[in-house]
Design an enzyme around this catalytic site. Sequence first.
Site, PDB file in Angstrom:
ATOM      1  N   TRP A 171       0.824  -1.220   0.000  1.00 20.59           N
ATOM      2  CA  TRP A 171       0.000   0.000   0.000  1.00 20.59           C
ATOM      3  C   TRP A 171       0.853   1.263   0.000  1.00 20.59           C
ATOM      4  O   TRP A 171       0.329   2.365   0.108  1.00 20.59           O
ATOM      5  CB  TRP A 171      -0.934   0.005   1.219  1.00 20.59           C
ATOM      6  CG  TRP A 171      -0.239   0.230   2.542  1.00 20.59           C
ATOM      7  CD1 TRP A 171       0.999  -0.212   2.922  1.00 20.59           C
ATOM      8  CD2 TRP A 171      -0.744   0.969   3.658  1.00 20.59           C
ATOM      9  NE1 TRP A 171       1.289   0.184   4.201  1.00 20.59           N
ATOM     10  CE2 TRP A 171       0.237   0.918   4.690  1.00 20.59           C
ATOM     11  CE3 TRP A 171      -1.936   1.655   3.912  1.00 20.59           C
ATOM     12  CZ2 TRP A 171       0.067   1.527   5.922  1.00 20.59           C
ATOM     13  CZ3 TRP A 171      -2.100   2.259   5.151  1.00 20.59           C
ATOM     14  CH2 TRP A 171      -1.115   2.198   6.139  1.00 20.59           C
ATOM     15  N   ASP A 172       2.168   1.106  -0.120  1.00 19.49           N
ATOM     16  CA  ASP A 172       3.061   2.258  -0.014  1.00 19.49           C
ATOM     17  C   ASP A 172       2.780   3.326  -1.063  1.00 19.49           C
ATOM     18  O   ASP A 172       3.158   4.486  -0.884  1.00 19.49           O
ATOM     19  CB  ASP A 172       4.523   1.793  -0.110  1.00 19.49           C
ATOM     20  CG  ASP A 172       4.872   0.840   1.026  1.00 19.49           C
ATOM     21  OD1 ASP A 172       4.297  -0.262   1.047  1.00 19.49           O
ATOM     22  OD2 ASP A 172       5.703   1.179   1.877  1.00 19.49           O
ATOM     23  N   GLU A 229      -0.557  -4.086  12.125  1.00 19.74           N
ATOM     24  CA  GLU A 229       0.102  -5.351  11.768  1.00 19.74           C
ATOM     25  C   GLU A 229       0.473  -6.229  12.959  1.00 19.74           C
ATOM     26  O   GLU A 229       0.636  -7.427  12.798  1.00 19.74           O
ATOM     27  CB  GLU A 229       1.351  -5.126  10.901  1.00 19.74           C
ATOM     28  CG  GLU A 229       1.046  -4.543   9.534  1.00 19.74           C
ATOM     29  CD  GLU A 229       2.275  -4.452   8.646  1.00 19.74           C
ATOM     30  OE1 GLU A 229       3.404  -4.464   9.173  1.00 19.74           O
ATOM     31  OE2 GLU A 229       2.106  -4.387   7.417  1.00 19.74           O
ATOM     32  N   LYS A 243       2.708  -1.537  16.424  1.00 20.13           N
ATOM     33  CA  LYS A 243       3.940  -1.457  15.631  1.00 20.13           C
ATOM     34  C   LYS A 243       4.076  -0.071  15.002  1.00 20.13           C
ATOM     35  O   LYS A 243       5.159   0.511  14.959  1.00 20.13           O
ATOM     36  CB  LYS A 243       3.920  -2.527  14.540  1.00 20.13           C
ATOM     37  CG  LYS A 243       5.090  -2.462  13.573  1.00 20.13           C
ATOM     38  CD  LYS A 243       4.954  -3.517  12.481  1.00 20.13           C
ATOM     39  CE  LYS A 243       6.077  -3.406  11.459  1.00 20.13           C
ATOM     40  NZ  LYS A 243       5.936  -4.391  10.361  1.00 20.13           N
ATOM     41  N   GLN A 244       2.952   0.450  14.511  1.00 21.05           N
ATOM     42  CA  GLN A 244       2.979   1.712  13.782  1.00 21.05           C
ATOM     43  C   GLN A 244       1.594   2.341  13.849  1.00 21.05           C
ATOM     44  O   GLN A 244       0.663   1.762  14.394  1.00 21.05           O
ATOM     45  CB  GLN A 244       3.368   1.474  12.321  1.00 21.05           C
ATOM     46  CG  GLN A 244       2.432   0.534  11.587  1.00 21.05           C
ATOM     47  CD  GLN A 244       2.955   0.146  10.216  1.00 21.05           C
ATOM     48  OE1 GLN A 244       3.868   0.740   9.693  1.00 21.05           O
ATOM     49  NE2 GLN A 244       2.347  -0.873   9.636  1.00 21.05           N
TER      50      GLN A 244
END
Length: 804
Positions: free
Chosen positions: A362-363, A501, A621-622
């Site tokens: 998805w970057d 994630e 995580k983010q």
Amino acid sequence: MRHGPVPARGSAPPDPWRLRYQGFDPAEEGVREVLCAVGNGYLVSRAAAPESRADGVHYPGTYLAGCYDRAVSVVGGRTVENEDLVNCPNWLPLTFRAEDGEWFAGPASAETLELDLRAGVLTRRALVVDRDGRRTRLTQRRIASQAQPHLLALETELVPENWSGRLEVRSALDGDVSNTGVARYRGLTSRHLVPDGQGVDPDGTLWLQVAATGSPLRIALATRTRAHRAGTTLPAARTDEVRAGWAAQVLALEAVQGSPVTVEKTVSVYTSRDPATGAPLRAARTAVQQAPGFGDLARDHALRWTELWRRCRIDADFDGIGTVRLHLFHLLQTYSEHSVDLDVGVPARGLHGEAYRGHVFWDELFVLQLLNLRFPELARAVLRYRHRRLDAARQAARAVGLRGAMYPWQSASDGREESQQLHLNPLSGRWLPDRSNLQRHVGSAVAYNVWQHYQATGDLDFLAGTGAEMLLEIARFWSSSAVYDPRRGRYSIRGVLGPDEYHDGYPWSDRPGLDDNAYTNVLASWVLARALDAVEALPDYRRDELLERLGLGQGELDRWQEVSRRLHVPFHDGVLSQFDGYERLAELDWADYRRRYPDLRRLDRILEAEGDTVNRYKASKQADVLMLFYLFSAHEVRGLLRRLGYPAGHELLHRTTDHYLRRTVHGSTLSAVVHAWVLTRSDRRASWRFFRDALDGDLTDVQGGTTAEGIHLGAMAGTVDLLQRCYTGLEIRQDTIWLDPRLPSAIGRVNLDLRYRGHWGIALSVDRRSVEVSLRESRQEPVRVGFRGSSTIVRPGRSHRFAL
């Protein structure tokens, strides 16, 4: 130096257009090879020394956009299949020796490596001393032509400092390569190419062709090696060395002490995937035979880079602007005008290494916002890559009993799901189930990119031709995924993963996935609403055609309206919950874990190695929920929540940001970008710290070894976009360019150029006193520019200044 390109020790402050390393450090070699890589959108070649081989320190790797191969491996008794971006034959091999001495195999003394971002040239300087004390000064320049994307060139200047006599130079093409650039993949099948012919033509052209083992792919290389002194061709005796997967020639020359000898190696690369090519080997031989000398190639190449930098102008008065340019440089090497007709997406790790197997994630959500306002034709090509895989996304949705299009979390050649089934935890040595394919929000990212591209370009032909079809089918998927919950009187989306994630299931359930991830649901609601807007925006005849083709009736459209207004969004303690049930998770003893583990970026691996699971804890995580405030302004997020029937006050952003910021370990380079963006309006000092962390991500390899496996392209694009859109407060909505600057205290001004709806030259200048928008003279329509709630019309050839 902490920020910006790294200078040599003891040197003056670095040139913001050059990245320079001094000396040889085996531990840093992989990072240098990635950050000094050269490419042009068709291919990228790592900055490995030409005399080196893959030996655990060096890793010569060249990657061609879209060139994948599929292979089967056995892991833990299970058969798994992976598709990898292929490490193509090594075009670099070139070494030399004096008289009958040893072939130079590195390392050398007094070595420097310098990447000229402005001209796209990598220069290496070194002193080579052989066993007999013969000293030879070495200077090498390398390019991957932006003017002729199939051509690579290496110029080597050799100056004998204390000897004269016979000089031998060996130039080769090496097809004996494997994908071994990522340590955790080395237990899997790594051989993707087999020899398919090699030889030397009468004119001295070396050629080599290889075939992929699990696909129809063929790759052909041809090379020409010439030697001259001060422009005069030197006579050379030639010896050819040819065997399966290897073609080389040794040139024997007379060297004179103090007199430079220049060797030019020009290489052409073609594949069976290339359009308008025919036989790749014939094309490669012809191209290299017709190629000009290195000087002319470098001149034309530099001219193209001048054009690119002119269109990418972005200036700011802080010491990290060199790193911003480095990030732009690698974005333009990964995806360029040469990528447009190749049917390729944007690999998360660029074309710089083998991490994530070269897959597309998805970057592009972070990349396309930059391209829309700089190179809209490139953004459109990325979206066409997604459109060509729409049928595969439809098939994926049908396979799980849903309608519409379910895009894969990892995509490669044909659009099927490429996410791995197992992943290795190197701390425990265990292979674990991988559930990352449940990140269905990737479809919403595609839809978001479609709509943002339409807003930035006003390209109704794009929307009518391909964009709306993707948007409607993704909306249909979300409507089909939504299940009515009579207890709440709302719809739920179950069994998914959010951007975080870490959490891939509930600790109290064996069922994979989570229910009602807030980011997923709010964005699904937005997609459904924008799909209805797209239907209204289309010309009548095209709307009727598309609705008929898709079998979309009024009843289904009415359901979209209902679901978009009644999706469940969980809250707890006055903040948005990451997912339903999040409040039941335990709090981690952060102090204890930070004491025992200084680096918690891979907290999931740490806990698994301890026999625990991150699923039990409120730890991320983010950025997950906060991604909403990255994609939309706080005002828009409040509007989205109110449309869903939830009260959303001004304090929601601050409370939600504070809650997750204290529980996030930033295990992804994207996380610093998102947090820098979100904190801009509430804590500019913290925003600046995250911005600098994002700048450092690959430059200092903050994740400890990941940069050597490939750049983090989304984070690189995100840092540029923080300057372009976030700190200038630039938004495209309501057919207007809106501006609301919030410059960090460390930046006094930002100047940049944009493209918008046919205008090729919109100059934006922001400082502490004003914002000025200037349009170049053209025949385009005037542009509406908004500033803090009011707007004005700016006509071509005119400018307007807003006082802050």
